[in-house]
Design an enzyme around this catalytic site. Sequence first.
Site, mmCIF file in Angstrom:
data_model
loop_
_atom_site.group_PDB
_atom_site.id
_atom_site.type_symbol
_atom_site.label_atom_id
_atom_site.label_comp_id
_atom_site.label_asym_id
_atom_site.label_seq_id
_atom_site.Cartn_x
_atom_site.Cartn_y
_atom_site.Cartn_z
ATOM 1 N N THR A 142 44.035 32.000 28.355
ATOM 2 C CA THR A 142 43.709 30.625 28.286
ATOM 3 C C THR A 142 42.279 30.551 27.451
ATOM 4 O O THR A 142 41.919 29.330 26.872
ATOM 5 C CB THR A 142 43.417 29.823 29.523
ATOM 6 N N THR A 148 45.471 36.005 31.261
ATOM 7 C CA THR A 148 45.608 36.009 32.628
ATOM 8 C C THR A 148 47.151 35.648 33.094
ATOM 9 O O THR A 148 47.387 36.183 34.328
ATOM 10 C CB THR A 148 44.986 34.598 33.164
#
Length: 326
Positions: free
Chosen positions: A89, A16
């Site tokens: 993540t 991300t």
Amino acid sequence: MADTVRHVAVISLGGTIAMTAQTDGGATPTLSADDLVAAVPGLAGTGIHVQVHDFRRLPGASLSFSDLFELAATIETLAVDGVVVTQGTDTIEETAYLLDLITTGDMPIVVTGAMRNASMAGADGPANVLAAIRTAASTEARGTGCVVVFGEEIHAARWVRKTHATSPTAFTSYPGPIGYVAEDRVRVLARPDTAPTIDRRSAATSVRTTVFTVGIGDDGTLLQALSDHVDGLVVAAFGAGHVPMACVDALTDLAKRMPVILATRTGSGPVLRQTYGFPGSESDLLARGLISGSTLDPVKARILLHLLLMTGTDKDQITQVFSIVS
């Protein structure tokens, strides 16, 4: 290093933090390591010399053991004071713990990422990268093993978990962060015990492991179906290490054929050893040959088990390694 300037390598794996929104509305990894570092306000004022490495551009969910073995080999070649790894993540807690197990030395290795991609309001990537670079450059973080820096908190790889799907404060650990970054200063308050070291260069065996999470009403049928498809198993059990009575026979059979690690699905606290005595309790399962995962959560227990099996470690040795993980 010979000079007083601190040197940090930033290695980008994607995720991300490296994503931007595309015309179809979906975010994909497009930013290079140079792009990530260039977007960090205040970095020039730190006096830290940063070198960048565009290693992968993958979602965190698509990273593999081979990617991370190659990453560890790359880290070993770097003549720097510390290393920052940026990635998705989804698997930060797994990457951090794996690196903790297969790297040696006191040099800080810091893993970070972002919950909001660079196209979103309030993107958290630049702040996390800055805090991570400060931590990697610090003398305070030496000897702490691999850590995760997120939201200016420093978490030991051994304990960190992603506990929220979308929040910028998604990363927590029990018993808590080992330090934090405040007013440009890195403060380390606790140091975890040294993790066992596994030599990745001897990881010649291809293995398959998985986590099986027990639920109310499980009858053991799915456990039996796994027996011919895995080389090792982690059971994410209720509470302090309990399973339905109907699962006991299947687990007994599996433990005769492969290492089966007993972990708790709660996310914190230990697997007990002798508090309960009913069929399917922790004492019953350990007596049947399951191996205690101690305080390792199921995800971390699977990483450790997988690495041990890849390096040809037998069940007795696996039991010994897990016995020293507290």
